[in-house]
Design a protein around this motif. Structure first.
Motif, PDB file in Angstrom:
ATOM      1  N   LEU A 151     -18.652 -27.946 -25.426  1.00 27.29           N
ATOM      2  CA  LEU A 151     -17.360 -27.459 -24.931  1.00 27.29           C
ATOM      3  C   LEU A 151     -16.946 -28.182 -23.647  1.00 27.29           C
ATOM      4  CD1 LEU A 151     -17.734 -23.627 -25.627  1.00 27.29           C
ATOM      5  CD2 LEU A 151     -16.357 -25.300 -26.889  1.00 27.29           C
ATOM      6  N   ALA A 152     -17.906 -28.442 -22.768  1.00 28.09           N
ATOM      7  CA  ALA A 152     -17.597 -29.176 -21.536  1.00 28.09           C
ATOM      8  C   ALA A 152     -17.159 -30.603 -21.852  1.00 28.09           C
ATOM      9  CB  ALA A 152     -18.815 -29.179 -20.613  1.00 28.09           C
ATOM     10  N   ALA A 153     -17.817 -31.240 -22.817  1.00 23.62           N
ATOM     11  CA  ALA A 153     -17.431 -32.601 -23.198  1.00 23.62           C
ATOM     12  C   ALA A 153     -16.031 -32.632 -23.790  1.00 23.62           C
ATOM     13  CB  ALA A 153     -18.450 -33.166 -24.194  1.00 23.62           C
ATOM     14  N   VAL A 154     -15.689 -31.644 -24.616  1.00 23.02           N
ATOM     15  CA  VAL A 154     -14.336 -31.580 -25.197  1.00 23.02           C
ATOM     16  C   VAL A 154     -13.311 -31.366 -24.097  1.00 23.02           C
ATOM     17  CG1 VAL A 154     -12.826 -30.163 -26.664  1.00 23.02           C
ATOM     18  CG2 VAL A 154     -15.093 -30.849 -27.475  1.00 23.02           C
ATOM     19  N   TRP A 155     -13.608 -30.480 -23.164  1.00 24.85           N
ATOM     20  CA  TRP A 155     -12.681 -30.204 -22.062  1.00 24.85           C
ATOM     21  C   TRP A 155     -12.466 -31.447 -21.194  1.00 24.85           C
ATOM     22  CZ3 TRP A 155     -13.552 -29.572 -16.639  1.00 24.85           C
ATOM     23  CH2 TRP A 155     -12.450 -29.045 -15.951  1.00 24.85           C
ATOM     24  N   LEU A 156     -13.564 -32.169 -20.877  1.00 29.15           N
ATOM     25  CA  LEU A 156     -13.448 -33.391 -20.080  1.00 29.15           C
ATOM     26  C   LEU A 156     -12.691 -34.482 -20.843  1.00 29.15           C
ATOM     27  CD1 LEU A 156     -16.988 -33.546 -18.468  1.00 29.15           C
ATOM     28  CD2 LEU A 156     -14.826 -33.131 -17.299  1.00 29.15           C
ATOM     29  N   ALA A 157     -12.981 -34.623 -22.131  1.00 31.67           N
ATOM     30  CA  ALA A 157     -12.294 -35.643 -22.921  1.00 31.67           C
ATOM     31  C   ALA A 157     -10.808 -35.316 -23.051  1.00 31.67           C
ATOM     32  CB  ALA A 157     -12.936 -35.742 -24.307  1.00 31.67           C
ATOM     33  N   ARG A 158     -10.487 -34.059 -23.232  1.00 33.55           N
ATOM     34  CA  ARG A 158      -9.092 -33.645 -23.319  1.00 33.55           C
ATOM     35  C   ARG A 158      -8.355 -33.973 -22.024  1.00 33.55           C
ATOM     36  NH1 ARG A 158      -7.906 -28.058 -22.444  1.00 33.55           N
ATOM     37  NH2 ARG A 158      -5.981 -28.493 -21.397  1.00 33.55           N
ATOM     38  N   GLY A 159      -8.987 -33.674 -20.908  1.00 31.07           N
ATOM     39  CA  GLY A 159      -8.381 -33.997 -19.613  1.00 31.07           C
ATOM     40  C   GLY A 159      -8.229 -35.492 -19.415  1.00 31.07           C
ATOM     41  N   ARG A 160      -9.200 -36.248 -19.862  1.00 31.11           N
ATOM     42  CA  ARG A 160      -9.165 -37.706 -19.726  1.00 31.11           C
ATOM     43  C   ARG A 160      -8.044 -38.298 -20.580  1.00 31.11           C
ATOM     44  NH1 ARG A 160     -10.373 -41.843 -16.509  1.00 31.11           N
ATOM     45  NH2 ARG A 160     -11.193 -43.600 -17.649  1.00 31.11           N
TER      46      ARG A 160
ATOM     47  N   ARG B 133      -5.394 -36.751 -21.702  1.00 34.51           N
ATOM     48  CA  ARG B 133      -4.111 -36.249 -21.236  1.00 34.51           C
ATOM     49  C   ARG B 133      -3.611 -37.102 -20.067  1.00 34.51           C
ATOM     50  NH1 ARG B 133      -3.753 -30.105 -20.391  1.00 34.51           N
ATOM     51  NH2 ARG B 133      -3.478 -30.215 -22.631  1.00 34.51           N
ATOM     52  N   LYS B 134      -4.526 -37.504 -19.160  1.00 36.49           N
ATOM     53  CA  LYS B 134      -4.140 -38.342 -18.024  1.00 36.49           C
ATOM     54  C   LYS B 134      -3.627 -39.699 -18.469  1.00 36.49           C
ATOM     55  CE  LYS B 134      -7.121 -36.215 -14.598  1.00 36.49           C
ATOM     56  NZ  LYS B 134      -8.276 -36.394 -13.724  1.00 36.49           N
ATOM     57  N   THR B 135      -4.288 -40.304 -19.459  1.00 33.90           N
ATOM     58  CA  THR B 135      -3.845 -41.612 -19.933  1.00 33.90           C
ATOM     59  C   THR B 135      -2.523 -41.491 -20.686  1.00 33.90           C
ATOM     60  OG1 THR B 135      -5.192 -41.400 -21.933  1.00 33.90           O
ATOM     61  CG2 THR B 135      -6.162 -42.565 -20.071  1.00 33.90           C
ATOM     62  N   LYS B 136      -2.294 -40.388 -21.341  1.00 37.60           N
ATOM     63  CA  LYS B 136      -1.045 -40.162 -22.072  1.00 37.60           C
ATOM     64  C   LYS B 136       0.125 -39.988 -21.066  1.00 37.60           C
ATOM     65  CE  LYS B 136       0.695 -37.227 -25.753  1.00 37.60           C
ATOM     66  NZ  LYS B 136       0.416 -36.042 -26.541  1.00 37.60           N
ATOM     67  N   ASP B 137      -0.143 -39.300 -19.950  1.00 34.34           N
ATOM     68  CA  ASP B 137       0.902 -39.087 -18.943  1.00 34.34           C
ATOM     69  C   ASP B 137       1.278 -40.392 -18.237  1.00 34.34           C
ATOM     70  OD1 ASP B 137       0.934 -36.422 -19.554  1.00 34.34           O
ATOM     71  OD2 ASP B 137      -0.374 -35.827 -17.904  1.00 34.34           O
ATOM     72  N   LYS B 138       0.363 -41.320 -18.099  1.00 30.47           N
ATOM     73  CA  LYS B 138       0.616 -42.585 -17.416  1.00 30.47           C
ATOM     74  C   LYS B 138       1.533 -43.489 -18.228  1.00 30.47           C
ATOM     75  CE  LYS B 138      -3.583 -42.765 -14.664  1.00 30.47           C
ATOM     76  NZ  LYS B 138      -4.820 -43.442 -14.403  1.00 30.47           N
ATOM     77  N   GLU B 139       1.530 -43.334 -19.531  1.00 29.78           N
ATOM     78  CA  GLU B 139       2.356 -44.208 -20.380  1.00 29.78           C
ATOM     79  C   GLU B 139       3.766 -43.793 -20.323  1.00 29.78           C
ATOM     80  OE1 GLU B 139       0.785 -43.989 -24.289  1.00 29.78           O
ATOM     81  OE2 GLU B 139      -1.053 -44.946 -23.727  1.00 29.78           O
TER      82      GLU B 139
END
Length: 137
Positions: free
Chosen positions: A120-129, A131-137
Motif C-alpha cells: 500500500l505504501a508503494a502504491v501511494w508513493l507511486a501514485r504521488g510520483r 501525479r507530479k510528473t503528470k502535473d508538470k506536463e
C-alpha cells in the motif's frame, strides 16, 4: 619449536573432531516400503525447514540434523501418525520456525501484515510520483 608442532598437530586434527561419530539415522536416506506413507512423508519434509541450513527444507539438506528429522518424520508416519500430528510434534519441539508456513500468532502477525502495508505504501508513493510528473506536463 615444540609449541609450533603442538599447534600444527591441533590444527590438523581439529576437522576430524568436527565429524560426528554417530551412525546416520535409520530412515535418513532410506524410503519407507509403503509408497503412500513415503509420499506423505516426502510432502511433509518439503514443508519443514532445516534448522542447521535455515534456507533448505529437510528433504533437500545434507546436514546430519536434517537426516535425523527426516528419519523422525518417516518413523512417525510409518507408526500411523498423520502429517499434521508429526508437524505439530516438530513445532512443539523446535518452535513454529521449523515450518515454512508459520501460523498467525501474536508474535508472527507483523510478518503477515507487513507485506500488505509495504504494498500500500508503494502504491501511494507511486501514485504521488506519477501525479507530479503528470502535473508538470
Amino acid at each position: 619449536m615444540r609449541f609450533l608442532l603442538v599447534l600444527l598437530s591441533v590444527l590438523i586434527t581439529m576437522p576430524l573432531s568436527a565429524q560426528t561419530g554417530l551412525p546416520p539415522a535409520p530412515y535418513a536416506d532410506r524410503q519407507l516400503e509403503n509408497p503412500e506413507q513415503e509420499a506423505k512423508a516426502r510432502d511433509l519434509m518439503d514443508e519443514l525447514r532445516c534448522l542447521k541450513c535455515q534456507s533448505q527444507s529437510i528433504a533437500d539438506s545434507n546436514a546430519p540434523m536434517a537426516g535425523d528429522m527426516r528419519s523422525q518424520v518417516r518413523e512417525r508416519i510409518a507408526a500411523g501418525e498423520t502429517p499434521d500430528q508429526v508437524r505439530n510434534w516438530l513445532v512443539d519441539r523446535y518452535g513454529s520456525w521449523v515450518t515454512y508456513d508459520p501460523p498467525v500468532t501474536a508474535v508472527t502477525w507483523p510478518l503477515w501484515v507487513a507485506p500488505i502495508f509495504l504494498f500500500l505504501a508503494a502504491v501511494w508513493l507511486a501514485r504521488g510520483r506519477f501525479r507530479k510528473t503528470k502535473d508538470k506536463e
